[in-house]
Design an enzyme around this catalytic site. Structure first.
Site, mmCIF file in Angstrom:
data_model
loop_
_atom_site.group_PDB
_atom_site.id
_atom_site.type_symbol
_atom_site.label_atom_id
_atom_site.label_comp_id
_atom_site.label_asym_id
_atom_site.label_seq_id
_atom_site.Cartn_x
_atom_site.Cartn_y
_atom_site.Cartn_z
ATOM 1 C CE1 TYR A 121 0.375 1.501 4.447
ATOM 2 C CE2 TYR A 121 0.935 -0.842 4.387
ATOM 3 C CZ TYR A 121 0.961 0.386 5.041
ATOM 4 O OH TYR A 121 1.583 0.502 6.259
ATOM 5 C CG ASN A 175 9.310 -3.040 8.218
ATOM 6 O OD1 ASN A 175 9.169 -2.863 7.009
ATOM 7 N ND2 ASN A 175 8.409 -2.647 9.095
ATOM 8 C CE1 TYR A 177 12.697 -0.162 11.183
ATOM 9 C CE2 TYR A 177 12.247 -2.473 11.657
ATOM 10 C CZ TYR A 177 11.799 -1.195 11.404
ATOM 11 O OH TYR A 177 10.446 -0.938 11.377
ATOM 12 C CG HIS A 186 3.128 3.849 12.131
ATOM 13 N ND1 HIS A 186 4.389 3.590 12.635
ATOM 14 C CD2 HIS A 186 2.596 2.632 11.835
ATOM 15 C CE1 HIS A 186 4.611 2.293 12.643
ATOM 16 N NE2 HIS A 186 3.528 1.682 12.169
ATOM 17 C CG HIS A 248 2.816 1.051 16.803
ATOM 18 N ND1 HIS A 248 1.489 1.020 16.409
ATOM 19 C CD2 HIS A 248 3.505 0.467 15.783
ATOM 20 C CE1 HIS A 248 1.379 0.460 15.231
ATOM 21 N NE2 HIS A 248 2.593 0.114 14.812
ATOM 22 N NE ARG A 259 12.847 -5.747 16.015
ATOM 23 C CZ ARG A 259 11.672 -5.172 16.156
ATOM 24 N NH1 ARG A 259 11.503 -3.923 15.764
ATOM 25 N NH2 ARG A 259 10.653 -5.836 16.662
#
Length: 359
Positions: A121, A175, A177, A186, A248, A259
């Site tokens: 999205y 994700n 990182y 968000h 959060h 991570r």
């Protein structure tokens, strides 16, 4: 002077304003009207500030308990299972950097790569119009399908342990990182995704923060309302208040080593999609060029990318004790899912609008 009976002008002035001495003596000896004791009034300008601070602290504690009560967290994956899944994540990252996925599968940001599978999205700077509720799903087929290993190693494991029901997941996001990476405050778009929001963590321990505010240039993060420690191999389920009514985020100082997190969600049947005539859809139709492979920095020095991005207010030793010690919900998954459905019904009936950044 002699005509008025006063030889000293000061005596005359004193006789004309006798109330001054009475007023002075009244507070000097603590008596008035016959010698009765008058209570001394003590007032400090900080009294109101202290009262306000106490009220604010109590409200934050109440909010922290509401957040904690709508989170389900448990350790599911063993170190051996984590290692196998982490190898698969490395493969996903390598394919994304080589440009082997569809045009909207991979989204890159400094110190963070996001890979959409099943459903993707628009968000953030990609939006034609900014603001909550403007996010849109890509058209079917514009992102890659969920990899088989995600089904076999992650989703089925969560189904077998009762964390999620069979057939719930149709969207998976990975994700990845690097140290010092972050994701701003968000709320996962309510009009795009059903609840709950399920995430599984890999490579290293971290934390998920609620109720923070970000400032940039340089980046700064306010004190969170609630801090949730997140361990490698653990699954976190957000529902109710934690998912819908408070933001959060992941702060830069909470990513000290590489991570990765796999986010598992279900899109709503009526979630809006981009039209075929959308300028965004046509402008991003070209497959991105392959990028030079990056080092993973799995065991990188956390201070290398971390220190320049953190101000004094964000250092661990300068922050007040977090509220993460509150008891987290540990009830059965069946009751938890039923409560989440009741919460959704309540929200639809109340019509309450939450003004916050969505992502």
């Amino acid at each position: 002077m002699a005509a008025s009976g006063y030889s000293d002008l000061r005596d005359k002035l004193k006789s004309m304003t006798p109330h001054r001495d009475e007023h002075k003596n009244k507070f000097a000896d603590g008596t008035s009207n016959g010698g009765a004791k008058a209570p001394k009034r003590k007032y400090r300008e900080s009294d109101d500030e202290c009262a306000h601070s106490d009220d604010s602290a109590e409200l934050r504690e109440q909010e922290a308990r509401r957040v904690s009560g709508s989170i389900l967290q448990q350790s599911v994956f063993t170190p051996e299972e984590c290692a196998l899944i982490e190898e698969k994540i490395d493969d996903v990252v390598a394919k994304g950097e080589a440009g082997l996925y569809r045009e909207h599968t991979v989204d890159r940001a400094p110190l963070r790569n996001k890979s959409f599978f099943g459903e993707g999205y628009t968000y953030g700077a990609q939006l034609e119009k900014r603001g909550p509720g403007q996010e849109r799903l890509y058209r079917k087929g514009e992102v890659d399908d969920i990899p088989g290993w995600v089904h076999d190693l992650v989703i089925q494991r969560l189904v077998s342990t009762g964390v999620i029901p069979e057939g719930f997941v149709n969207s998976a996001v990975i994700n990845d990182y690097q140290p010092g990476g972050c994701i701003v405050s968000h709320v996962d778009p309510l009009h795009i995704f059903a609840r709950p929001i399920v995430s599984v963590s890999f490579f290293s321990d971290s934390a998920l923060c609620f109720g923070c505010r970000f400032q940039f240039k340089p980046i700064r993060v306010s004190e969170p309302v609630f801090v949730l420690p997140v361990k490698r191999g653990s699954v976190t389920v957000l529902s109710g208040y934690a998912a819908d009514d408070i933001t959060h985020c992941i702060r830069p100082q909470d990513i000290k080593e590489r991570r990765a997190v796999i986010i598992l969600r279900k899109t709503r049947p009526d979630a809006p999609r981009l039209d075929s005539d959308s300028p965004l859809s046509s402008s991003l139709a070209v497959r991105p060029a392959p990028l030079k492979a990056k080092r993973s920095h799995r065991r990188a020095d956390p201070d290398a990318a971390h220190r320049p991005r953190v101000l004094e207010m964000d250092k661990e030793e300068n922050r007040r004790p977090s509220l993460s010690r509150h008891h987290r919900h540990s009830g059965s998954s069946e009751n938890y899912w039923r409560r989440d459905q009741d919460h959704d019904k309540h929200r639809e009936g109340s019509g309450r609008k939450v003004k916050m950044r969505r992502h």
